[in-house]
Design a protein around this motif. Structure first.
Motif, PDB file in Angstrom:
ATOM      1  N   ALA A  37     -12.674  57.636  17.385  1.00 33.15           N
ATOM      2  CA  ALA A  37     -11.354  58.051  16.914  1.00 33.15           C
ATOM      3  C   ALA A  37     -11.431  59.368  16.173  1.00 33.15           C
ATOM      4  N   ALA A  38     -12.418  60.206  16.482  1.00 31.20           N
ATOM      5  CA  ALA A  38     -12.536  61.496  15.831  1.00 31.20           C
ATOM      6  C   ALA A  38     -11.281  62.314  16.091  1.00 31.20           C
ATOM      7  N   GLY A  39     -10.673  62.844  15.050  1.00 26.88           N
ATOM      8  CA  GLY A  39      -9.418  63.559  15.173  1.00 26.88           C
ATOM      9  C   GLY A  39      -8.218  62.652  15.043  1.00 26.88           C
ATOM     10  N   GLY A  40      -8.410  61.344  15.113  1.00 22.73           N
ATOM     11  CA  GLY A  40      -7.303  60.417  14.946  1.00 22.73           C
ATOM     12  C   GLY A  40      -7.265  59.833  13.558  1.00 22.73           C
ATOM     13  N   VAL A  41      -8.406  59.316  13.079  1.00 20.90           N
ATOM     14  CA  VAL A  41      -8.511  58.788  11.712  1.00 20.90           C
ATOM     15  C   VAL A  41      -9.701  59.487  11.071  1.00 20.90           C
ATOM     16  N   THR A  42      -9.486  60.684  10.593  1.00 19.58           N
ATOM     17  CA  THR A  42     -10.593  61.470  10.049  1.00 19.58           C
ATOM     18  C   THR A  42     -11.012  61.001   8.675  1.00 19.58           C
ATOM     19  N   ALA A  43     -10.192  60.150   8.028  1.00 17.30           N
ATOM     20  CA  ALA A  43     -10.562  59.673   6.701  1.00 17.30           C
ATOM     21  C   ALA A  43     -11.678  58.639   6.754  1.00 17.30           C
ATOM     22  N   ILE A  44     -11.967  58.087   7.927  1.00 13.75           N
ATOM     23  CA  ILE A  44     -13.024  57.089   8.100  1.00 13.75           C
ATOM     24  C   ILE A  44     -14.114  57.699   8.967  1.00 13.75           C
ATOM     25  N   GLY A  45     -15.318  57.723   8.453  1.00 17.34           N
ATOM     26  CA  GLY A  45     -16.406  58.356   9.169  1.00 17.34           C
ATOM     27  C   GLY A  45     -17.154  57.411  10.086  1.00 17.34           C
ATOM     28  N   VAL A  46     -18.052  57.985  10.854  1.00 22.02           N
ATOM     29  CA  VAL A  46     -18.882  57.223  11.779  1.00 22.02           C
ATOM     30  C   VAL A  46     -19.885  56.388  10.991  1.00 22.02           C
ATOM     31  N   GLU A  47     -20.072  55.154  11.412  1.00 25.65           N
ATOM     32  CA  GLU A  47     -21.038  54.264  10.770  1.00 25.65           C
ATOM     33  C   GLU A  47     -22.379  54.385  11.495  1.00 25.65           C
ATOM     34  N   PRO A  48     -23.417  54.977  10.841  1.00 26.87           N
ATOM     35  CA  PRO A  48     -24.715  55.115  11.525  1.00 26.87           C
ATOM     36  C   PRO A  48     -25.353  53.784  11.890  1.00 26.87           C
ATOM     37  N   GLY A  49     -25.060  52.730  11.109  1.00 28.02           N
ATOM     38  CA  GLY A  49     -25.668  51.437  11.388  1.00 28.02           C
ATOM     39  C   GLY A  49     -25.252  50.837  12.709  1.00 28.02           C
ATOM     40  N   PHE A  50     -24.133  51.298  13.274  1.00 31.10           N
ATOM     41  CA  PHE A  50     -23.704  50.800  14.577  1.00 31.10           C
ATOM     42  C   PHE A  50     -24.652  51.210  15.697  1.00 31.10           C
ATOM     43  N   SER A  51     -25.517  52.214  15.441  1.00 39.45           N
ATOM     44  CA  SER A  51     -26.460  52.670  16.453  1.00 39.45           C
ATOM     45  C   SER A  51     -27.895  52.268  16.151  1.00 39.45           C
TER      46      SER A  51
END
Length: 342
Positions: A189-203
């Motif tokens: 959702a980059a560009g859609g909900v920029t207030a929430i970042g990517v969770e590295p633990g998901f990878s």
């Protein structure tokens, strides 16, 4: 092809969807993964306006539970879904079920009042003088029956609008908000909900790899989760449809199954088509989002089965209603009901 880049911690929350290595500052970053659309997510300023006071607290709560319990994400997402549904939507669903039980119990009362209203109108002076035809008597009786139904349901606190509005008003924002948060944590959702970042633990395999899928960021490689979502959602639709037919009595059930009940049949068919579209979208969604959708659908199915077991909607035989005279509609404390197993 991989490129060696340096990812600053301050820019991690704004990064595009990517597979991060265990080293967050320096590592191998693959090319951006495919999202719901090949051109990527489009900016949605409205979501960034809503996110700080709705979605961000939910994201922070998930992070706090993850850090406090130490559970891997593949286990935390289903457990958090069950906890959230139990605390937020289940009480509203129980109240909605209780209102429906009252409506079903009052249905014979309204059915017994119909012939009385038609008889009184047919015996009125206007009908005797020919100013009211048979069709007009039927229409007026139906209008009066609807008015008395609204009044009866209001006095017993089981208004129809509450059953239609309250549960979706609570359940839909929870489902949509959680889906947006999980999707943003996957980086889709980059560009859609920029207030929430990517969770590295998901990878990270220790946090995200489970059974057949390697991580929570990419789509299910074998399509197992989308198939589970479709199967459970379709089971929900069929369960509710069959229960509606079984509660209608033998004659009404045959009418619904063959020639009558157009509204029920249209709603059931639209729900089945919606399940197909939903399952198609799940094939392109990240595994974390599919895991949430599968957990939520399974909770709904278990909830429906439990309601039919512990809060059943019994059919009351209208013939058991004691006949009353007068203009007033009989109330439940003036009738004798006999519960018939549907």
């Amino acid at each position: 092809m991989y490129h060696r880049v340096r990812v600053a911690s301050s820019s991690l929350r704004q990064s595009a969807p990517s597979r991060l290595s265990n080293r967050h500052t320096t590592g191998l970053v693959s090319a951006p993964r495919r999202g719901f659309h090949a051109t990527g997510a489009k900016p949605l300023p409205l979501l960034d306006t809503i996110a700080p006071w709705t979605l961000v607290p939910l994201h922070d709560a998930l992070q706090a539970v993850h850090m406090g319990t130490g559970l891997p994400w593949y286990a935390l997402i289903p457990l958090a879904t069950v906890a959230m549904r139990t605390a937020v939507t289940l009480p509203v669903a129980i109240a909605n079920r209780v209102r429906t039980r009252k409506q079903v119990a009052l249905a014979p009362v309204l059915a017994a009042a119909g012939p009385v209203l038609r008889a009184k109108l047919a015996a009125s002076e206007a009908a005797r003088q020919g100013r009211l035809t048979t069709e007009q008597v039927t229409v007026l009786a139906q209008k009066e029956a609807r008015r008395r139904r609204v009044d009866l349901f209001r006095r017993h606190g089981c208004q129809v609008w509450k059953s239609v509005v309250l549960l979706p008003l609570v359940q839909m924002p929870v489902w949509v908000g959680t889906s947006l948060v999980v999707r943003a944590m996957c980086g889709w959702a980059a560009g859609g909900v920029t207030a929430i970042g990517v969770e590295p633990g998901f990878s990270v395999p220790a946090e995200a790899a489970f059974a057949w899928y390697p991580d929570l960021v990419t789509a299910d490689p074998y399509g197992v989760l989308p198939l589970i979502i479709g199967a459970v959602s379709l089971a929900n639709v069929e369960w509710n449809t069959n229960n509606l037919l079984n509660r209608s009595g033998s004659a009404s059930r045959q009418s619904l199954q063959s020639q009558g009940g157009p509204v029920q049949r249209v709603v059931a068919n639209l729900s089945r088509v919606g399940v197909l579209f939903f399952m198609t979208a799940a094939f392109q969604a990240p595994a974390a989002l599919c895991l949430y959708w599968a957990s939520s659908a399974s909770f709904s199915f278990v909830q429906n089965v439990a309601f039919d077991r512990f809060l059943p909607l019994h059919r009351v035989d209208p013939r058991s209603v004691t006949a009353t005279t007068g203009s007033a509609v009989p109330t439940p404390n003036r009738i004798e009901t006999r519960v018939i197993r549907a």
